[in-house]
Design an enzyme around this catalytic site. Structure first.
Site, short mmCIF file in Angstrom:
data_model
loop_
_atom_site.label_atom_id
_atom_site.label_comp_id
_atom_site.label_asym_id
_atom_site.label_seq_id
_atom_site.Cartn_x
_atom_site.Cartn_y
_atom_site.Cartn_z
N GLY A 488 25.82 -73.13 -3.11
CA GLY A 488 26.09 -73.75 -1.92
C GLY A 488 25.02 -74.08 -1.11
O GLY A 488 24.93 -75.01 -0.20
N GLY A 735 11.08 -70.55 2.01
CA GLY A 735 12.46 -70.24 2.15
C GLY A 735 13.05 -70.19 3.63
O GLY A 735 12.49 -69.67 4.42
N GLU A 738 18.55 -67.70 4.27
CA GLU A 738 19.03 -66.61 4.86
C GLU A 738 18.81 -66.50 6.56
O GLU A 738 19.56 -66.12 7.06
CB GLU A 738 18.52 -65.19 4.31
CG GLU A 738 18.75 -64.83 2.87
CD GLU A 738 17.95 -63.83 2.34
OE1 GLU A 738 18.22 -62.73 2.13
OE2 GLU A 738 16.56 -64.00 2.06
#
Lengths: 781, 156
Positions: A488, A735, A738
């Site tokens: 996702g 990244g 999260e």
């Protein structure tokens, strides 16, 4: 010469969206194989008990039952970092919901009926539910054999004859002296309950034990290669004999990392004569049997100068690992090396204890311990600011890491780390920090603003690696093969963009495998920790370069020039300065054919790889070392309105800044921020396990465990993506997946103080919780 | 066993089903229409939403026999002749899809809304999908997609 980017950074839509909006995307949930059996579980009603007797005779007599297994049949232990878990409970049960007996039958109805006929006699034993109690001497031992468990040596330090699965120490400077001499000190305690990931697809797995000893697995997993490796370790099988397929995965958020149901369906298939066996967790099992996010109890002491400089931070983190700590030990480790927040702290001491209790066990969950520790740190920072008479944003500004500072593990902060202070300033501006909220319409409502910082680095082994293959098709299009899983996040689309950019192909001519298959897609450790666009991005860049080398080499022969004189552009190759002579990739992809029939070159297949660089284990006694491939920093600013009659909190607006380094796909990055913020609101306002006195989970359903719905959105969400490049990131990216979830509760907690003048120390900030605190304070109107 | 006759995505279906078989089991296991997902099995997540005579239902809570004589519409009936519906196209374009597991149910709830209210208000949109849980997207893009498809919701 740097050329303008043609594809990277654009909001390219997901490549899998059409399959997903038509219902044709296949998940493990949807798969069926010829002869497939269905499995069901008998789970423990007790949190702690001896298994006195298991009687499966009535169940076995049921027509259609093909295999029944109990823990006594299975003498193996599972784990990635700490091998502490059985496939099925053996001799003892350690949490309510733990699998005790498994049945494979022709239909799910038969398997469930068989489970009802299994009789298990338990002798309840003394249990321990609070990890702080579990650390006391005389506490019942959840794992009396802890000493004998295999674990990652030199990284994790289980303490024999205790419930401590791991103790992570961070030591920098002299914290006790610094606190003793600090002009202003603060001590505060904070709590987080365990919560569930709630992927919409519950865990599902199918395995078939083949007659020649091979195993084929289809699983809703974030970790095809880690599943393969751990299956190999656990069952002593050669890696090549295990083939793991990961089709589309309906959400993971960490809960599908590592090894989960795969060993269970494998042993059932073996016991059922090699027929494929499928197990799909019920929603109740997803809450109560499969792993959750660990609870946490934090004690934080901060010392500062009157001028507002932090001189010391001392923290004790006690993690509620639950009954197994395989992944929990690494959460306790990672959250410790990030455990002082994104601040320059000259003297620091952190003790992070991962402690067994008799509750459902923990694992990775988006943010990997950081939402939990930063709930405490960012609330404590606010409290300290007020004690100093400083604006909380200004206090942060004076202490945020800047170039030349050292982190608590001894890493030097550089310009390449990004700019935490820009994140802070961006959210402060977006919520008009410093300007009081406009008064609410109702006299029973209160408004307030809060801010909080966040940071996180990927938590992964020092040698974590990744690889990619790119094959050129007959038509000159490219196929990327990777084993990172896109459940996702959008990473596959980002990798296509990178390949398109590098290979000078249109995005529609770059394809990627929609599922992983360890027989064909190349190695990747596992898809966790917001590391895949970074590591996979590097591997794809290298694979594309390999393809270009092959294309140039062939084209150079055709044109009779040196390979470095060949330009690849617009899906074609030509000698520099002579684009009119271009040969399309399709004429080179399988080899170039001269008019006379002679051929040169051959199929173009590139490979690329990446391995974590420069990481070290942390010194056992001080935690000093380099744990992080990169850090991502961010901040949230939030304005809330609290209804003092109902305790309900409405988020009026939330601004969320993340320093992405480089935004590889603006639309997908925005989707990660919005999705993460809303998931963070769930952790802030409603989510948390509740247990009864016997350790039984009281809210294993969507009725009793509320997650955010479309009705719960903030009135306004402002995602802000900053681009201070990561020098070693692909296109400068780091990244971001999260991070948007982290510190959402902290910002809301800080805003709640601003609104009500009440310090909230535990989550969730549910209406009941808010009302109770208002009543306590006597401020309820 | 009970004999039922119904229409599913415009096709006539005749079957003999056990009394306890849910419509979701019938669609997934008998007709291989696996677009509707089981996210909870007890009507709390909306992932199995289908239309029963244009009304959205959670197929895990409806028995197959209850659909006897009725018209069932699933996600597989949403695209016509290989072309995405405007609603599906809006989900793609708005970035309203992440893991995709909730998407079929979400689109069917939105379809039901657009059938009864071709130009829905934001409140109506939120209300229509309030029973469809999504853990990935934070809903914002889903709301935008349905808004974008407003006015396209008549019978395709």
């Amino acid at each position: 010469m740097t050329r303008a980017l043609s594809c990277v950074g654009k909001s390219v839509p997901r490549g899998d969206a059409v399959e997903k909006v038509t219902g044709s995307a296949r998940y493990a949930h949807d798969l069926a194989l010829p002869g497939m059996l269905h499995a069901a579980l008998v789970t423990s009603p007790h949190a702690s008990a001896r298994i006195a007797r298991v009687d499966v005779a009535d169940a076995a007599a049921l027509p259609g039952v093909r295999a029944i297994l109990a823990g006594a049949n299975l003498d193996v232990r599972l784990g990635l970092y700490m091998r502490d878990k059985r496939i099925l409970a053996r001799d003892v049960v350690r949490y309510q919901g733990e699998p005790v007996v498994a049945v494979a039958a022709d239909t799910l109805d038969i398997a469930r009926e068989a489970c009802r006929r299994v009789r298990v006699e338990y002798e309840p034993t003394r249990a321990v539910f609070d990890p702080r109690d579990a650390m006391k001497s005389g506490a019942p031992l959840v794992h009396p054999d802890l000493e004998s468990y295999a674990h990652l040596e030199g990284v994790f330090f289980p303490k024999s004859n205790t419930n401590v699965a791991h103790h992570q120490k961070i030591r920098k400077g002299d914290v006790d002296a610094a606190i003793a001499s600090a002009e202003v000190t603060l001590e505060a305690r904070f709590d987080n309950p365990p919560v569930q990931h709630v992927p919409m697809e519950t865990h599902a797995a199918i395995a078939q034990a083949l007659p020649d000893g091979r195993v084929e697995i289809w699983t809703s997993s974030q970790s095809p290669y880690t599943v393969r490796h751990l299956m190999s370790v656990v069952f002593g099988l050669p890696h090549a004999s295990i083939r793991v397929h990961v089709p589309y995965v309906g959400g993971g958020f960490g809960g599908k990392a590592g090894l989960n149901l795969e060993p269970l369906v494998y042993v059932l298939s073996k016991a059922a004569g090699g027929r494929p066996v499928k197990f799909v967790a019920t929603r109740e099992q997803e809450f109560n049997t499969l792993p959750s996010r660990q609870g946490l109890h934090s004690t934080i002491e901060i010392g500062a100068t009157r001028a507002g400089k932090i001189v010391a931070l001392k923290a004790t983190y006690v993690w509620d690992a639950g009954a197994y700590a395989d992944y929990g030990v690494n959460v306790g480790r990672a959250a410790a090396y990030s455990g002082a927040g994104p601040y320059a702290v000259p003297n620091c001491s952190i003790d992070s204890f991962v402690v067994y209790t008799n509750k459902v066990y923990g694992t990775a969950y988006r943010g990997f311990g950081h939402l939990e520790v930063l709930w405490g740190i960012e609330r404590a920072i606010d409290q300290m600011a007020r004690k100093l008479g400083l604006d909380p944003a200004e206090f942060r500004r004076r202490n945020l890491l800047t170039v030349g500072d050292t982190t608590i593990t001894g890493e030097t902060f550089t310009a390449g780390h990004g700019k935490p202070v820009e994140c802070l300033d961006a959210v402060a501006k977006a919520i008009e920090w410093g300007t009081p909220s406009t008064p609410p319409a109702s006299s029973t409502k209160r408004r307030g603003k809060g801010i909080a910082m966040l940071h996180k680095a990927p938590a992964m082994p020092t040698s974590t690696s990744c690889s990619a293959i790119i094959k050129l098709d007959e038509d000159g299009a490219a196929d990327i093969l990777v084993s990172g899983v896109d459940y996702g996040q959008g990473t596959y689309t980002v990798l296509r963009q990178i390949a398109a950019e590098e290979l000078r192909l249109p995005i529609d001519a770059v394809h990627i495998n929609s599922d992983c298959d360890t027989a064909f897609t190349p190695y990747d450790w596992q898809t966790v920790a917001s590391r895949f666009s970074y590591m996979g991005g590097h591997a794809v860049i290298e694979a594309a370069a390999d393809c270009l080398r092959q294309l140039r080499f062939a084209a150079a022969q055709v044109f009779g020039v040196a390979p470095e004189k060949i330009v690849c552009e617009n899906a074609s190759a030509y000698p520099d300065g002579e684009p009119e002579r271009a040969i399309p990739y399709r004429s080179l992809a399988l080899g170039y054919v001269y008019p006379n029939g002679n051929a040169i070159g051959g199929p173009v297949i590139g490979h690329g790889r990446f391995i974590a660089r420069g990481l070290t284990h942390l010194a056992p006694d001080t935690g000093q070392g380099r744990p992080a491939q990169f850090w991502t920093y961010g901040a949230h600013g939030v304005e809330v309105e609290v209804d003092t009659e109902t305790g309900e909190i409405e988020i009026l607006r939330i601004a969320s800044a993340v320093d992405a380094g480089k935004v590889l796909n603006a639309g997908l990055a925005r989707g990660q921020v919005i999705g993460g913020v809303v998931q963070g609101i769930g952790s802030a306002l409603w989510e948390g396990f509740r247990f009864d006195k016997e350790g039984r989970l009281k809210n294993p359903s969507f009725v009793d465990y509320k997650i955010p719905t479309a009705k719960d959105l903030p009135r306004e969400m402002v995602p802000i993506l900053l681009e201070n490049p990561q020098p070693d990131g692909p296109y400068g990216a780091r990244g971001v997946a999260e991070h948007p979830m982290i510190s959402v509760p902290s910002a809301i907690g800080n805003a709640l103080y601003d609104a009500l003048g009440i310090e909230f120390a535990s989550l969730p900030l549910s209406p009941e919780h808010v009302i109770a605190r208002l009543a306590e304070k006597g401020t309820k109107p | 066993m009970h004999d039922i006759e119904l229409r599913v995505n415009g096709h006539a279906e005749r079957a003999s089903v056990p009394a306890g078989m849910t419509l979701l089991e019938f669609l997934r296991d008998r007709l291989a229409l696996t677009g509707a997902k089981e996210g909870c099995g007890i009507g709390e997540c909306g992932a199995c939403t289908v239309l029963l005579d244009r009304t959205p239902v959670t197929a895990c809570l409806v028995l197959a026999v209850e659909a006897d004589g009725l018209d069932v519409r699933t996600i597989e009936g949403e695209a016509a002749d290989g072309e995405l519906s405007a609603l599906q196209r809006a989900f793609v374009d708005a970035g309203a899809v992440q893991c995709g597991f909730c998407t079929p149910g979400m689109i069917m709830s939105a379809r039901a809304l657009l059938l009864r209210s071709p130009h829905p208000s934001d409140e109506e949109i939120v209300e229509a999908i309030a029973g469809n849980l999504c853990r990935c997207t934070g809903y914002e893009a889903i709301l935008a997609a349905i808004r974008a498809a407003s006015g396209t919701g008549g019978e395709p």
